[in-house]
Design a protein around this motif. Structure first.
Motif, PDB file in Angstrom:
ATOM      1  N   GLY A 190       0.804  -1.222   0.000  1.00 44.00           N
ATOM      2  CA  GLY A 190       0.000   0.000   0.000  1.00 44.00           C
ATOM      3  C   GLY A 190       0.837   1.273   0.000  1.00 44.00           C
ATOM      4  N   GLN A 210      -1.066   4.199  -8.315  1.00 46.13           N
ATOM      5  CA  GLN A 210      -1.343   3.219  -7.267  1.00 46.13           C
ATOM      6  C   GLN A 210      -2.737   3.474  -6.727  1.00 46.13           C
ATOM      7  OE1 GLN A 210       1.038   3.322  -3.691  1.00 46.13           O
ATOM      8  NE2 GLN A 210       1.133   1.095  -3.705  1.00 46.13           N
ATOM      9  N   ASP A 211      -3.654   2.639  -7.114  1.00 49.09           N
ATOM     10  CA  ASP A 211      -4.990   2.751  -6.545  1.00 49.09           C
ATOM     11  C   ASP A 211      -5.388   1.368  -6.031  1.00 49.09           C
ATOM     12  OD1 ASP A 211      -5.300   1.399  -8.852  1.00 49.09           O
ATOM     13  OD2 ASP A 211      -6.659   2.817  -9.807  1.00 49.09           O
ATOM     14  N   GLN A 212      -6.642   1.238  -5.617  1.00 48.75           N
ATOM     15  CA  GLN A 212      -7.059  -0.025  -5.008  1.00 48.75           C
ATOM     16  C   GLN A 212      -6.974  -1.176  -5.995  1.00 48.75           C
ATOM     17  OE1 GLN A 212     -10.938   0.974  -3.356  1.00 48.75           O
ATOM     18  NE2 GLN A 212     -10.064   0.438  -1.384  1.00 48.75           N
ATOM     19  N   TRP A 213      -7.311  -0.878  -7.240  1.00 46.92           N
ATOM     20  CA  TRP A 213      -7.288  -1.932  -8.250  1.00 46.92           C
ATOM     21  C   TRP A 213      -5.884  -2.459  -8.435  1.00 46.92           C
ATOM     22  CZ3 TRP A 213      -9.563  -5.583 -10.597  1.00 46.92           C
ATOM     23  CH2 TRP A 213      -9.172  -6.032 -11.843  1.00 46.92           C
ATOM     24  N   ASN A 225      -3.421  -2.252  -6.331  1.00 42.55           N
ATOM     25  CA  ASN A 225      -3.005  -2.965  -5.116  1.00 42.55           C
ATOM     26  C   ASN A 225      -3.587  -4.373  -5.090  1.00 42.55           C
ATOM     27  OD1 ASN A 225      -1.520  -0.890  -4.145  1.00 42.55           O
ATOM     28  ND2 ASN A 225      -3.163  -0.052  -2.877  1.00 42.55           N
ATOM     29  N   TYR A 226      -4.866  -4.462  -5.439  1.00 41.03           N
ATOM     30  CA  TYR A 226      -5.526  -5.758  -5.375  1.00 41.03           C
ATOM     31  C   TYR A 226      -4.872  -6.754  -6.321  1.00 41.03           C
ATOM     32  CZ  TYR A 226      -9.158  -9.273  -5.843  1.00 41.03           C
ATOM     33  OH  TYR A 226      -9.842 -10.457  -5.882  1.00 41.03           O
ATOM     34  N   SER A 279      -5.419  -6.926 -15.756  1.00 42.50           N
ATOM     35  CA  SER A 279      -5.403  -5.706 -14.947  1.00 42.50           C
ATOM     36  C   SER A 279      -5.076  -4.496 -15.814  1.00 42.50           C
ATOM     37  CB  SER A 279      -4.369  -5.874 -13.842  1.00 42.50           C
ATOM     38  OG  SER A 279      -4.092  -4.648 -13.257  1.00 42.50           O
ATOM     39  N   SER A 333     -17.714  -4.285 -10.727  1.00 40.12           N
ATOM     40  CA  SER A 333     -16.486  -4.283  -9.944  1.00 40.12           C
ATOM     41  C   SER A 333     -16.382  -5.531  -9.075  1.00 40.12           C
ATOM     42  CB  SER A 333     -16.454  -3.028  -9.085  1.00 40.12           C
ATOM     43  OG  SER A 333     -15.312  -3.011  -8.313  1.00 40.12           O
ATOM     44  N   THR A 359     -13.586  -8.566  -9.408  1.00 39.95           N
ATOM     45  CA  THR A 359     -12.713  -8.828  -8.259  1.00 39.95           C
ATOM     46  C   THR A 359     -12.818 -10.280  -7.827  1.00 39.95           C
ATOM     47  OG1 THR A 359     -13.621  -6.728  -7.555  1.00 39.95           O
ATOM     48  CG2 THR A 359     -12.023  -7.735  -6.133  1.00 39.95           C
ATOM     49  N   HIS A 387     -15.554  -5.792  -3.130  1.00 43.07           N
ATOM     50  CA  HIS A 387     -15.289  -4.381  -2.892  1.00 43.07           C
ATOM     51  C   HIS A 387     -15.195  -3.676  -4.224  1.00 43.07           C
ATOM     52  CE1 HIS A 387     -14.833  -4.602   1.359  1.00 43.07           C
ATOM     53  NE2 HIS A 387     -13.971  -5.603   1.252  1.00 43.07           N
ATOM     54  N   LEU A 435     -13.348  -1.884  -6.559  1.00 45.07           N
ATOM     55  CA  LEU A 435     -11.919  -1.604  -6.655  1.00 45.07           C
ATOM     56  C   LEU A 435     -11.519  -1.028  -8.004  1.00 45.07           C
ATOM     57  CD1 LEU A 435     -10.420  -4.856  -5.130  1.00 45.07           C
ATOM     58  CD2 LEU A 435     -10.781  -2.681  -4.010  1.00 45.07           C
TER      59      LEU A 435
END
Lengths: 503, 486
Positions: free
Chosen positions: B51, B67-70, B72-73, B250, B317, B321, B467, B469
């Protein structure tokens, strides 16, 4: 504590224990090998006690149609909850399942010696799936259980079945699962339409019943449900999996399949086709009734031509399930009650017949009627039992099947006398195939080459006698069952309006 | 211009340092076990830092990385998969006496992971292409790491080299065109500015898309995957099926965003999805090798994922995920089980007929394998059931009726070949199945147990994995209108 989740979870937990029992104990001695069977029996007894508690612990049983309710969130973001509700229909079908499981436990599953723990685990897991299907009122949960009960059944057939078991198991799974996907699309369609209308994403059965659908969409969605249930029931063009699956399955699984799994189809038709889409279902009724009649005649006709006892019973099941479809889609209360009585009676009689076929196979190692004959002198008790259930299955007045078929025919007569007349041909054919089987297997002259055979022991006769008593009570005094097992209208839990459509 | 203050997700430098350490250690004294351990430790460290980032992100979107949630995931998924793959391959190389040059293997795995991570985090064509090539080149090395039968490995590597090179060239050409049109290397579909001929940005987008489809092995660009996965060692096949696909997918999501896609993209995707699902599933029907079958099924799964990609909406989303998670966990589980049966002399349990009667000899592994396969087929209680349910939900929400029909047909075909493996495992063993390994290594057993738990828990309680993302649309709304022009 609410009994409903316990009802669902108990069998699978008991199954796990049964499996462990076999693993932990050294399986050299017979008592240790039976440990898993004892665990299973104990599970069934506890389940029966729990169910009896639910049934009789309600002094106000008729004031509120839904007997029990349970709900807790599961996947809140999707509006999915673990939601279980019980009415008379689900309760009576669960009782039927439980009785048949007892029959299986007492008569069939003890003979399973290869990996008996796993067998009992899978058996009870299927039972869990079936109970869950009868109770779930969240559509996602319903679908979850609907799919869940297929996997253990697949394994039961594929591992413990007869000679051509693997192909039969594969066929069974592909048919039921493929049609299940159509039902999934229907469920999603209903949910998303409701979401578009109200902005609420939910899978709640009662809320979704309020959705306003255009006639076309309603028909499409109903067809998705109908096809899934039609495959399970089965209705004629999609019945192909059934004879193979029933013939190849081990005895206990055959009983489970014929006695209960087919009933989930009938249950689904009542609960989802008729009650969620009442108007569309009535619009569709002529087609469904036509399919029902075809099923009755086709099943009975093919049944007359079978040489394999299990196949004969399997085809006769198709015929009897045709009556269920007919009754459900007559649109009258009487037809619905007839269908439910027919489901209960067929569950008992077909289940018992499969048990007898299994007993014959255990003793003679064949199911071919050419090679079996004249068992009456060798095994009078088994033969008499077989005669009783064969007669029940052909619809002798005074037994449960007759009550069901009679009600269905009466209701059909009100809708269309022609259909009713044509259907009665099915009854004649039923007499032919049932008596032919009785003649060949039990009454004909005994064959010389038969080994000395062991008749049914008294203990097993007592178990069969219970099923007989049920059938007789169902036939002579069906009224309490009819009032008790009527499906509850939708209007009770926070919903108004749609209720009067439901029969 | 890029300034000195470089925005960089911390996982990338951590991985680079780890790889340098591994290189230095190799130069000092070779030790396979130490290489593996260093690799695992590096991945763990990178996971911890996922993160975090160095430098500051620039507001105008000109930075190299995002760097966003996607991101990171998918980065977490990739690193987790790489750790699993390192665990799966450990014995193959540590105990195999036929080759001595083995600590390159974890090194190449780490390099591939670095490439995949770079792609995931990139917001610019440059790091994206660099990542793609790092991944591709290290994969080429990995594919040849087969111990005994060398020829199939070389053949697979050659095939991969040529086809991957071609696809990279097409992609690079598309990037060049896009740069020519917009004058920017930002990682997003180009839009016309000024008096440029409107077909150019469309052509650039399509070329980039073709490059991505090639790497994603969507039909009709799928032919290489089967042979390459069959020729590669089992863990490398898993790497191809999981890590590289997640990275590309991704990037695909990042590139087009999840907003309204231009209509020509819709049409292309429609055709590609139908071809991919049907092609993948039909190809899988007659396979006798488990890795080939998994290659085909991974093609089909890409098709299912693309359905969700094509149906932007409230459910998209969560669907993507959870599908990625389900696919990763189940596929890794299957590969781990395959690897568990590998014997030191080279036979690795990849032939389906070898699995006969496994339910009676190794009931636990057979059950977990069946669970993974059922999850891939979308049957409860595996997580794949819920994932497929979500995919269907997105399709219904957008009323992609044709695609839903294809999804159902594909699922039924899929059911057949997945169940067929289970059927083979259940049939009575006719000949002594000595070809499979009797002694399962403890770390593989642990891995299988962990993955089984993930699959079951994820299937019973999927709420946690849902979530939102996905990144929002990368296309500014004013240029969207021009994109729609053909």
């Amino acid at each position: 504590m609410n009994p409903l989740p316990a009802l669902v979870l108990l069998p699978v937990i008991g199954g796990g224990l049964a499996w462990l029992a076999e693993r932990i104990l050294p399986h050299t001695s017979a008592p240790a090998r039976n440990a898993s069977w004892w665990v299973m029996l104990a599970t069934l007894i506890v389940e029966a006690l729990l169910l009896a508690m639910v049934t009789f612990n309600h002094p106000t049983i008729r004031t509120g149609p839904w007997l029990e309710h349970f709900s807790m969130p599961w996947i809140p973001t999707m509006g999915i909850a673990i939601r279980l509700d019980m009415d008379g229909l689900s309760l009576s079908l669960i009782w039927l399942s439980l009785i048949l499981c007892f029959l299986c436990a007492c008569l069939a599953t003890r003979q399973v010696t290869i990996k008996s723990g796993t067998f009992h685990f899978l058996f009870l897991t299927t039972f869990t799936g079936i109970i869950g299907t009868f109770l779930a009122t969240d559509l996602f949960l319903f679908f979850f259980f609907w799919e869940l009960m297929l996997v253990p059944m697949f394994v039961l057939i594929a591992v413990w079945g007869h000679e051509d078991r693997q192909r039969a198991a594969l066929k069974f799974f592909m048919f039921t699962q493929g049609s299940g996907l159509l039902m999934l699309l229907s469920i999603l369609g209903l949910v998303i339409t409701h979401d578009r209308e109200t902005g609420v994403l939910t899978f709640d059965y009662f809320t979704l019943a309020q959705t306003h659908l255009s006639p076309t969409l309603s028909m499409l969605l109903m067809l998705g449900f109908f096809i899934a249930f039609a495959v399970k029931l089965p209705i004629v063009p999609v019945h192909v999996w059934l004879p193979d699956a029933h013939t190849q399955a081990p005895t206990a699984a055959s009983v489970l399949l014929a006695g209960i799994l087919l009933k989930t189809g009938g249950y689904g038709m009542i609960r989802f086709n008729i009650m969620l889409f009442p108007d569309t279902a009535m619009y569709f009724a002529p087609v469904a009734m036509g399919l029902g009649v075809v099923g009755v005649l086709y099943g009975a006709w093919l049944s007359c031509a079978q040489e394999d006892i299990k196949r004969l019973i399997a085809y006769s099941s198709i015929s009897h399930m045709g009556f269920v479809v007919l009754g459900i889609f007559t649109g009258s209360r009487m037809g619905m009650q007839g269908a439910i009585i027919q489901m209960l009676a067929h569950g008992l009689s077909a289940g018992a017949l499969f048990l007898i076929a299994g007993a014959i196979q255990d003793r003679l190692h064949t199911r071919d009627m050419h090679r079996i004959g004249g068992l009456w002198t060798a095994m009078p008790r088994l033969s008499a039992t077989g005669l009783f259930f064969a007669v029940a299955s052909l619809g002798m007045p005074g037994l449960g099947n007759f009550a069901g078929e009679f009600l269905v025919l009466l209701a059909t007569w009100h809708v269309s006398p022609i259909i009713a007349t044509v259907t009665t041909v099915g009854l004649v054919l039923a007499a032919i195939y049932a008596l032919r089987m009785v003649n060949r297997v039990f009454l004909a002259a005994p064959r010389g080459d038969q080994l000395p055979l062991k008749d049914l022991p008294v203990r097993q006769m007592a178990v069969f006698a219970c099923a007989m008593i049920f059938l007789i009570v169902l036939g002579l005094h069906p009224q309490p069952f009819m009032t008790f097992s009527a499906p509850s209208p939708l209007s009770v839990i926070g919903v108004t309006g749609q209720g009067e459509h439901a029969p | 211009m890029i300034e000195h203050d470089v925005f960089l997700p911390t996982s990338l430098p951590v991985l680079c340092v780890g790889i340098t350490v591994m290189l230095a250690a190799t130069a000092w004294r070779r030790s396979t076990n130490r290489s593996f351990l260093t690799g695992l430790a590096t991945l763990l460290l990178a996971l911890v830092f996922v993160g975090h980032h160095t430098g500051t992100a620039r507001d105008n979107g000109d930075s190299l990385f995002i760097q966003d949630q996607w991101a990171n995931y998918t980065a977490i998924l990739i690193m987790f998969s790489s750790m699993c793959i390192l665990l799966i391959s450990w014995r193959n190389d540590a105990n195999d006496r036929t080759t001595s040059l083995v600590d390159e293997y974890p090194l190449l795995c780490m390099l591939g992971t670095l490439g995949a991570l770079t792609m995931v985090f990139s917001a610019n064509y440059m790091p994206f292409f660099l990542g793609l090539e790092i991944l591709g080149v290290s994969l080429m090395g990995l594919v040849t790491f087969r111990h005994r039968p060398v020829m199939p490995g070389y053949e697979a590597a050659m095939k991969y080299l040529i086809l991957s090179g071609v696809s990279s060239a097409i992609l690079l050409f598309g990037v060049g065109l896009a740069y020519g049109v917009t004058g920017s290397l930002r990682f997003m579909p180009p839009a016309t500015t000024g008096d440029i001929y409107p077909a150019l940005p469309v052509a650039a987008t399509i070329m980039i898309l073709i490059g991505m489809f090639f790497k994603l092995s969507a039909v009709p660009f799928h032919m290489w995957l089967l042979d390459v996965m069959e020729g590669a060692p089992v863990p490398v096949a898993a790497f191809l099926a999981v890590v590289s696909k997640i990275a590309i997918f991704s990037s695909l999501i990042r590139y087009f965003g999840t907003g309204n896609q231009p209509p020509f993209l819709n049409d292309i995707l429609y055709v590609v999805i139908i071809l991919t699902i049907m092609g993948g599933n039909l190809l899988a029907l007659r396979q006798t090798s488990l890795t080939r079958l998994l290659a085909c099924s991974s093609i089909a799964h890409v098709g299912y994922l693309l359905i969700a990609f094509l149906c932007p909406g409230r459910l998209q989303s969560g669907a993507i995920t959870i599908y990625l998670l389900a696919y990763t966990a189940s596929t890794l589980g299957v590969f781990a089980t395959i690897a568990a049966f590998a014997t030191p002399d080279g036979s690795d349990g990849a032939v389906i007929a070898q699995w006969k009667g496994l339910f009676f000899t190794r009931p636990f592994l057979a059950s977990s394998m069946s669970l993974m396969l059922l999850s891939l087929a979308g049957i409860p209680p595996g997580i794949g059931f819920f994932a497929k349910f979500e995919i269907a939900a997105t399709g219904v929400e957008y009323q992609r009726n044709l695609l839903l029909g294809v999804l159902i047909i594909g699922s039924i075909i899929g059911l057949y070949y997945y169940l067929n493996i289970i059927r083979v495992m259940m049939s009575a063993p006719s000949l002594p199945s000595a070809s499979l390994n009797r002694h399962i290594r403890p770390e593989l057993m642990a891995l299988v147990i962990v993955l089984t738990i993930i699959v079951v828990i994820g299937g019973l309680f999927p709420a946690r994995a849902l979530h939102p993302l996905l990144p929002v649309s990368a296309i500014p709304s004013d240029t969207e209108a021009e994109m729609t022009m053909r």
